[in-house]
Design an enzyme around this catalytic site. Structure first.
Site, PDB file in Angstrom:
ATOM      1  CG  HIS A  88     -12.646   2.384   3.782  1.00  0.00           C
ATOM      2  ND1 HIS A  88     -12.848   3.853   3.519  1.00  0.00           N
ATOM      3  CD2 HIS A  88     -12.726   2.004   4.991  1.00  0.00           C
ATOM      4  CE1 HIS A  88     -12.749   4.082   4.706  1.00  0.00           C
ATOM      5  NE2 HIS A  88     -12.375   3.116   5.674  1.00  0.00           N
ATOM      6  CD  GLU A 125     -17.396   4.312   2.794  1.00  0.00           C
ATOM      7  OE1 GLU A 125     -16.556   4.940   2.442  1.00  0.00           O
ATOM      8  OE2 GLU A 125     -18.092   4.984   3.753  1.00  0.00           O
TER       9      GLU A 125
END
Length: 252
Positions: A136, A155
């Protein structure tokens, strides 16, 4: 978002414009990021005759989803608070063939001058307790609007096909059981995550062996072709030799 009982029509219109601009900034950031990813994908395919990216999915959270997250995190209900505390309003999920591709893509994105890395969580090297594995990243990208430049977080989740398959099914199972999954199924899911990791490792080894074989193979006719805009073009040996001689003379 929030109560609107005592808000005038004029104020409502102004709030709608403000919220629309807020959401559009994230949409534009997502467009910019998708363009960057597509350029990397095509360049890698042309230069290396290999595409490390299997699939790309992107989304902007709906105002309703944002509101639910604000309530869940007990945040102040205003634009400034949302902008500061919620970094996954714009999201991209990249699915790769091999685990090593994940880190190649990460490096290619990090090396772009207009991208700032805000956060990195490596759930591949350190999986979550339930077995979840993925990389991530929170990347900040500039968006140029009529009102000026805004830095918008996006993200990025990067995972292999096996990791994505496991995560998708785990998500469906959790919602099927309303997040109260029986203990024996949690154990099965963890075992499945381990099996998926072993599959990734095995496929990585096979891929490395194939690459060594290709590198040791002699140059053939196909090596004298380039693919530009899905059109194969022959590279004349005289042109390659001339470029090679010119580079040698320049170096001397």
């Amino acid at each position: 978002m929030g109560t609107v009982k005592n808000v005038s029509l004029t104020d409502m219109k102004a709030l709608k414009v403000e919220l629309t601009r807020f959401m559009m900034a994230y949409k534009f950031a997502l467009d910019e990021m998708n363009t960057k990813i597509n350029i990397l994908k095509e360049e890698f395919n042309y230069i290396h005759d290999y595409n490390p990216i299997e699939h790309v999915k992107s989304r902007v959270k709906s105002p309703e989803s944002i509101l639910k997250k604000v309530v869940r995190k007990n945040l102040d209900l205003n634009m400034q608070s949302i902008r500061k505390n919620i970094k996954d309003i714009a999201g991209v999920r990249i699915t790769c063939s091999f685990e090593s591709d994940i880190y190649k893509i990460q490096d290619m994105l990090k090396n772009q001058k207009d991208i700032n890395v805000l956060e990195c969580k490596d759930y591949i090297k350190s999986p979550k307790p339930n077995g979840y594995r993925s990389l991530h990243l929170i990347l900040e990208i500039p968006v140029f609007l009529s009102s000026g430049e805004e830095l918008i977080p996006v993200e990025i989740q990067i995972r292999t096909i096996a990791m994505d398959f496991w995560a998708s099914l785990e998500h469906k199972i959790y919602y099927k059981y309303n997040k109260e999954v029986p203990e024996h199924l949690l154990t099965e899911l963890k075992d499945a995550a381990t099996a998926a990791a072993e599959l990734d490792a095995k496929m990585e080894r096979i891929n490395k062996e194939i690459n060594v074989f290709k590198e040791n193979d002699s140059m053939n006719e196909e090596a004298l072709l380039i693919n530009v805009n899905e059109e194969h073009m022959a590279l004349p040996l005289r042109l390659l030799e001339s470029i090679g001689h010119a580079k040698t003379e320049t170096n001397h």
